[in-house]
Each structure stands twice: as C-alpha cells, then as structure tokens.
Design a protein around this motif. Structure first.
Motif, PDB file in Angstrom:
ATOM      1  N   THR A   6      -4.232 -18.619   5.009  1.00 12.60           N
ATOM      2  CA  THR A   6      -3.457 -18.432   6.240  1.00 12.60           C
ATOM      3  C   THR A   6      -2.320 -17.441   6.029  1.00 12.60           C
ATOM      4  OG1 THR A   6      -2.071 -20.344   5.701  1.00 12.60           O
ATOM      5  CG2 THR A   6      -3.977 -20.732   7.113  1.00 12.60           C
ATOM      6  N   LEU A   7      -1.836 -17.293   4.800  1.00 12.73           N
ATOM      7  CA  LEU A   7      -0.731 -16.385   4.520  1.00 12.73           C
ATOM      8  C   LEU A   7      -1.201 -14.980   4.164  1.00 12.73           C
ATOM      9  CD1 LEU A   7       1.594 -18.741   2.443  1.00 12.73           C
ATOM     10  CD2 LEU A   7       1.905 -17.983   4.805  1.00 12.73           C
ATOM     11  N   ARG A   8      -2.480 -14.780   4.000  1.00  8.41           N
ATOM     12  CA  ARG A   8      -2.977 -13.461   3.620  1.00  8.41           C
ATOM     13  C   ARG A   8      -2.807 -12.457   4.756  1.00  8.41           C
ATOM     14  NH1 ARG A   8      -8.959 -13.910   1.267  1.00  8.41           N
ATOM     15  NH2 ARG A   8      -9.237 -14.843   3.322  1.00  8.41           N
ATOM     16  N   ARG A   9      -2.492 -11.242   4.386  1.00  9.01           N
ATOM     17  CA  ARG A   9      -2.406 -10.150   5.348  1.00  9.01           C
ATOM     18  C   ARG A   9      -3.169  -8.964   4.773  1.00  9.01           C
ATOM     19  NH1 ARG A   9      -0.944 -13.869   7.719  1.00  9.01           N
ATOM     20  NH2 ARG A   9       0.918 -14.194   9.001  1.00  9.01           N
ATOM     21  N   SER A  10      -4.118  -8.463   5.524  1.00 10.39           N
ATOM     22  CA  SER A  10      -4.847  -7.298   5.042  1.00 10.39           C
ATOM     23  C   SER A  10      -4.006  -6.051   5.287  1.00 10.39           C
ATOM     24  CB  SER A  10      -6.191  -7.179   5.757  1.00 10.39           C
ATOM     25  OG  SER A  10      -5.997  -6.799   7.107  1.00 10.39           O
ATOM     26  N   HIS A  14      -3.140  -4.934  11.247  1.00 10.87           N
ATOM     27  CA  HIS A  14      -2.369  -4.588  12.453  1.00 10.87           C
ATOM     28  C   HIS A  14      -3.023  -3.482  13.275  1.00 10.87           C
ATOM     29  CE1 HIS A  14      -1.227  -1.756   9.329  1.00 10.87           C
ATOM     30  NE2 HIS A  14      -0.720  -0.945  10.260  1.00 10.87           N
ATOM     31  N   LEU A  15      -4.091  -2.873  12.733  1.00  7.65           N
ATOM     32  CA  LEU A  15      -4.739  -1.764  13.442  1.00  7.65           C
ATOM     33  C   LEU A  15      -6.055  -2.160  14.098  1.00  7.65           C
ATOM     34  CD1 LEU A  15      -4.203   1.223  10.959  1.00  7.65           C
ATOM     35  CD2 LEU A  15      -2.961   0.743  13.077  1.00  7.65           C
ATOM     36  N   ALA A  16      -6.386  -3.429  14.106  1.00  7.90           N
ATOM     37  CA  ALA A  16      -7.684  -3.853  14.644  1.00  7.90           C
ATOM     38  C   ALA A  16      -7.885  -3.368  16.075  1.00  7.90           C
ATOM     39  CB  ALA A  16      -7.819  -5.376  14.563  1.00  7.90           C
ATOM     40  N   ASP A  17      -6.868  -3.516  16.917  1.00  7.80           N
ATOM     41  CA  ASP A  17      -6.999  -3.079  18.315  1.00  7.80           C
ATOM     42  C   ASP A  17      -7.093  -1.563  18.417  1.00  7.80           C
ATOM     43  OD1 ASP A  17      -6.902  -5.700  19.140  1.00  7.80           O
ATOM     44  OD2 ASP A  17      -4.768  -5.654  19.669  1.00  7.80           O
ATOM     45  N   VAL A  18      -6.389  -0.854  17.548  1.00  8.58           N
ATOM     46  CA  VAL A  18      -6.446   0.610  17.553  1.00  8.58           C
ATOM     47  C   VAL A  18      -7.839   1.080  17.164  1.00  8.58           C
ATOM     48  CG1 VAL A  18      -5.490   2.719  16.540  1.00  8.58           C
ATOM     49  CG2 VAL A  18      -3.992   0.759  17.022  1.00  8.58           C
ATOM     50  N   PHE A  19      -8.411   0.446  16.146  1.00  5.12           N
ATOM     51  CA  PHE A  19      -9.771   0.811  15.740  1.00  5.12           C
ATOM     52  C   PHE A  19     -10.752   0.604  16.900  1.00  5.12           C
ATOM     53  CE2 PHE A  19      -8.747  -0.399  11.070  1.00  5.12           C
ATOM     54  CZ  PHE A  19      -8.136   0.838  10.870  1.00  5.12           C
ATOM     55  N   GLY A 179      -4.977  -0.311  -1.423  1.00  4.59           N
ATOM     56  CA  GLY A 179      -4.141  -0.732  -0.310  1.00  4.59           C
ATOM     57  C   GLY A 179      -3.004   0.214  -0.010  1.00  4.59           C
ATOM     58  N   SER A 180      -2.443   0.845  -1.047  1.00  4.29           N
ATOM     59  CA  SER A 180      -1.301   1.739  -0.827  1.00  4.29           C
ATOM     60  C   SER A 180      -1.685   3.024  -0.106  1.00  4.29           C
ATOM     61  CB  SER A 180      -0.635   2.072  -2.171  1.00  4.29           C
ATOM     62  OG  SER A 180      -1.579   2.612  -3.073  1.00  4.29           O
ATOM     63  N   PHE A 181      -2.989   3.362  -0.080  1.00  6.35           N
ATOM     64  CA  PHE A 181      -3.450   4.552   0.621  1.00  6.35           C
ATOM     65  C   PHE A 181      -4.200   4.213   1.910  1.00  6.35           C
ATOM     66  CE2 PHE A 181      -2.950   6.121  -3.706  1.00  6.35           C
ATOM     67  CZ  PHE A 181      -2.346   7.353  -3.515  1.00  6.35           C
ATOM     68  N   ALA A 182      -4.348   2.935   2.209  1.00 10.95           N
ATOM     69  CA  ALA A 182      -5.193   2.521   3.327  1.00 10.95           C
ATOM     70  C   ALA A 182      -4.665   3.026   4.671  1.00 10.95           C
ATOM     71  CB  ALA A 182      -5.332   0.998   3.351  1.00 10.95           C
ATOM     72  N   GLN A 183      -3.363   2.916   4.899  1.00 10.10           N
ATOM     73  CA  GLN A 183      -2.795   3.357   6.176  1.00 10.10           C
ATOM     74  C   GLN A 183      -3.005   4.854   6.364  1.00 10.10           C
ATOM     75  OE1 GLN A 183      -0.749   1.415   8.678  1.00 10.10           O
ATOM     76  NE2 GLN A 183      -1.413   3.254   9.794  1.00 10.10           N
ATOM     77  N   TYR A 184      -2.727   5.637   5.325  1.00  7.30           N
ATOM     78  CA  TYR A 184      -2.917   7.083   5.432  1.00  7.30           C
ATOM     79  C   TYR A 184      -4.376   7.407   5.758  1.00  7.30           C
ATOM     80  CZ  TYR A 184      -3.864  11.855   3.991  1.00  7.30           C
ATOM     81  OH  TYR A 184      -4.302  13.149   3.966  1.00  7.30           O
ATOM     82  N   LEU A 185      -5.312   6.782   5.044  1.00 10.27           N
ATOM     83  CA  LEU A 185      -6.719   7.088   5.269  1.00 10.27           C
ATOM     84  C   LEU A 185      -7.152   6.655   6.663  1.00 10.27           C
ATOM     85  CD1 LEU A 185      -9.259   8.269   4.014  1.00 10.27           C
ATOM     86  CD2 LEU A 185      -9.874   5.959   3.265  1.00 10.27           C
ATOM     87  N   ASP A 187      -5.288   6.507   9.357  1.00 16.43           N
ATOM     88  CA  ASP A 187      -4.736   7.482  10.304  1.00 16.43           C
ATOM     89  C   ASP A 187      -5.557   8.769  10.292  1.00 16.43           C
ATOM     90  OD1 ASP A 187      -2.734   5.725  11.013  1.00 16.43           O
ATOM     91  OD2 ASP A 187      -1.216   6.625   9.693  1.00 16.43           O
ATOM     92  N   TRP A 188      -5.960   9.202   9.103  1.00 18.15           N
ATOM     93  CA  TRP A 188      -6.763  10.427   9.016  1.00 18.15           C
ATOM     94  C   TRP A 188      -8.110  10.249   9.723  1.00 18.15           C
ATOM     95  CZ3 TRP A 188     -11.517  11.868   7.280  1.00 18.15           C
ATOM     96  CH2 TRP A 188     -11.757  13.252   7.205  1.00 18.15           C
ATOM     97  N   LEU A 189      -8.758   9.112   9.496  1.00 18.60           N
ATOM     98  CA  LEU A 189     -10.048   8.854  10.131  1.00 18.60           C
ATOM     99  C   LEU A 189      -9.917   8.787  11.653  1.00 18.60           C
ATOM    100  CD1 LEU A 189     -11.485   6.223   7.645  1.00 18.60           C
ATOM    101  CD2 LEU A 189     -12.491   8.472   8.126  1.00 18.60           C
ATOM    102  N   LEU A 190      -8.879   8.126  12.130  1.00 23.50           N
ATOM    103  CA  LEU A 190      -8.675   8.045  13.574  1.00 23.50           C
ATOM    104  C   LEU A 190      -8.509   9.442  14.177  1.00 23.50           C
ATOM    105  CD1 LEU A 190      -6.272   4.974  13.712  1.00 23.50           C
ATOM    106  CD2 LEU A 190      -8.610   5.057  14.628  1.00 23.50           C
ATOM    107  N   ASP A 191      -7.763  10.302  13.488  1.00 25.51           N
ATOM    108  CA  ASP A 191      -7.583  11.663  13.984  1.00 25.51           C
ATOM    109  C   ASP A 191      -8.906  12.431  13.939  1.00 25.51           C
ATOM    110  OD1 ASP A 191      -5.670  13.905  14.738  1.00 25.51           O
ATOM    111  OD2 ASP A 191      -6.567  14.746  12.932  1.00 25.51           O
TER     112      ASP A 191
END
Length: 203
Positions: A6-10, A14-19, A179-185, A187-191
């Motif tokens: 229950t405490l885990r955070r991927s 937070h981007l599920a809806d954006v995806f 994980g430290s590069f996940a947000q950047y990647l 964002d790049w894929l979304l673009d």
C-alpha cells in the motif's frame, strides 16, 4: 494487501491519466503505459556450467544463448544480456520464489542471483506507430526483418540507457529504465507520440 504494497509508489504512477490521454487508436495508433513493480532477477553463471541444464529443467525452457534474444518460461520472460548474464522478468511478487528456484538449481556452481526489481520500472509502447516513435531516438534497426518478437537489446533511447524488448508482433515493446531516468524518458515518448494524435496530412 500488506502495508508494504500500500505504501509503494511507482516512478510514473502520477502519469497514468496522461498516458491514457496521449494514447491513440486507428491505423496510426500508439499507446503508452507503465507496467510497475515487475520482478526482475539478474542471473549470472558460466554458460557451460552443469547448472544451466538444471535451471532449464526448473524453468521449463532453456536459457536463451543467442545474443539479444528472449524466451517465455511460464510467467517469466528470460532475456539474454551477455554471454554469462540473463535477466528474468516476472509478475509482481514473484521475485522471492524465482530466486529460490534459481539458487536451488545453482547448487554449488559459481554464479549469482540478485533481485534488481527496484532498479527499474517498465514502460510499454504498443500499436502500429510504436516502431516509428522509437526510431526517433534509437539507433537500432527495428525493422521486423531484424528486430521482432522475442528480440531484446541494451541500447540508448534519447540518450537514456534502456533494455528494449519486443514482446509481440503488434508491435508491443517494453522499455526497462532506471527510476531516476523514468520521468525524462516518459516525457520524451509523450512528445514523440504527439504527431500521431493528429490526422495524417492529405497527399
């Protein structure tokens, strides 16, 4: 559900809806989602070790020996990462049982089994336009004649180290990224997907 889960955070929860918003349908469709918390086990051993046969028997499939290939062994995917290294990927929560199985098969042979599940998350890119999206930032030849289902590679995507694995012919690709590069990647894929949200230009 335990307190631990229950405490885990991927990294990308937070981007599920954006995806979902950026995913498209039709002949030029492409879909993006995170597949979090997959079990990931790094296996290293000498490929001519007697343990190789014992592991194959335990998994129900031999370890892949051709470079950059993967096999399905029940719920596990086994990816060749090097002459003496494999990555086993399984469902959330399966790491302890898989590690026990591999360690039992190793017996006294030199080798190691390391749970690296926390090192990476997984992005899944699928749809008819998925290959074109990846080709914007990946130097590999991803044409089906050279890279199809059951192929994997350690490569760069927009300067980020990833493990790329094509899991089916749609095509569907899974990208394992730290994980430290996940947000950047992400964002790049979304673009890179943005043009496929628009209708194609008239001839």
């Amino acid at each position: 559900m335990t307190a631990d889960t229950t405490l885990r955070r991927s990294p990308l929860g937070h981007l599920a809806d954006v995806f979902a918003e950026h995913s498209t349908t039709g002949e030029r469709s492409v879909r993006l989602r995170e597949v979090p918390f997959l079990a990931q086990l790094d296996l290293q051993l000498y490929p001519r070790s007697a343990a190789v046969e014992r592991i194959a028997s335990a998994l129900g499939e031999p370890l892949p020996t051709a470079p950059d290939t993967a096999v399905q062994a029940g719920d596990l995917r086994v990816l060749w990462l090097g002459p003496q290294q494999w990555l086993l990927i399984g469902p959330d929560g399966s790491a302890p049982a898989t590690a026990d199985l591999l360690n039992a098969a190793l017996e006294s042979e030199p080798g190691s089994v390391v749970d690296v599940s926390a090192n990476r998350t997984t992005l899944e890119l699928a749809g008819p336009a998925a290959r074109q999206v990846l080709e914007k930032g990946c130097a590999l030849d991803l044409h089906p004649r050279t890279f199809g289902p059951g192929r994997c590679a350690q490569t760069l995507l927009s300067k980020v180290n990833v493990i790329l694995h094509q899991v089916d012919a749609e095509p569907t690709y899974r990208l394992l990224v730290r994980g430290s590069f996940a947000q950047y990647l992400a964002d790049w894929l979304l673009d890179a997907m943005e043009e496929y949200r628009q209708p194609p230009l008239a001839p």
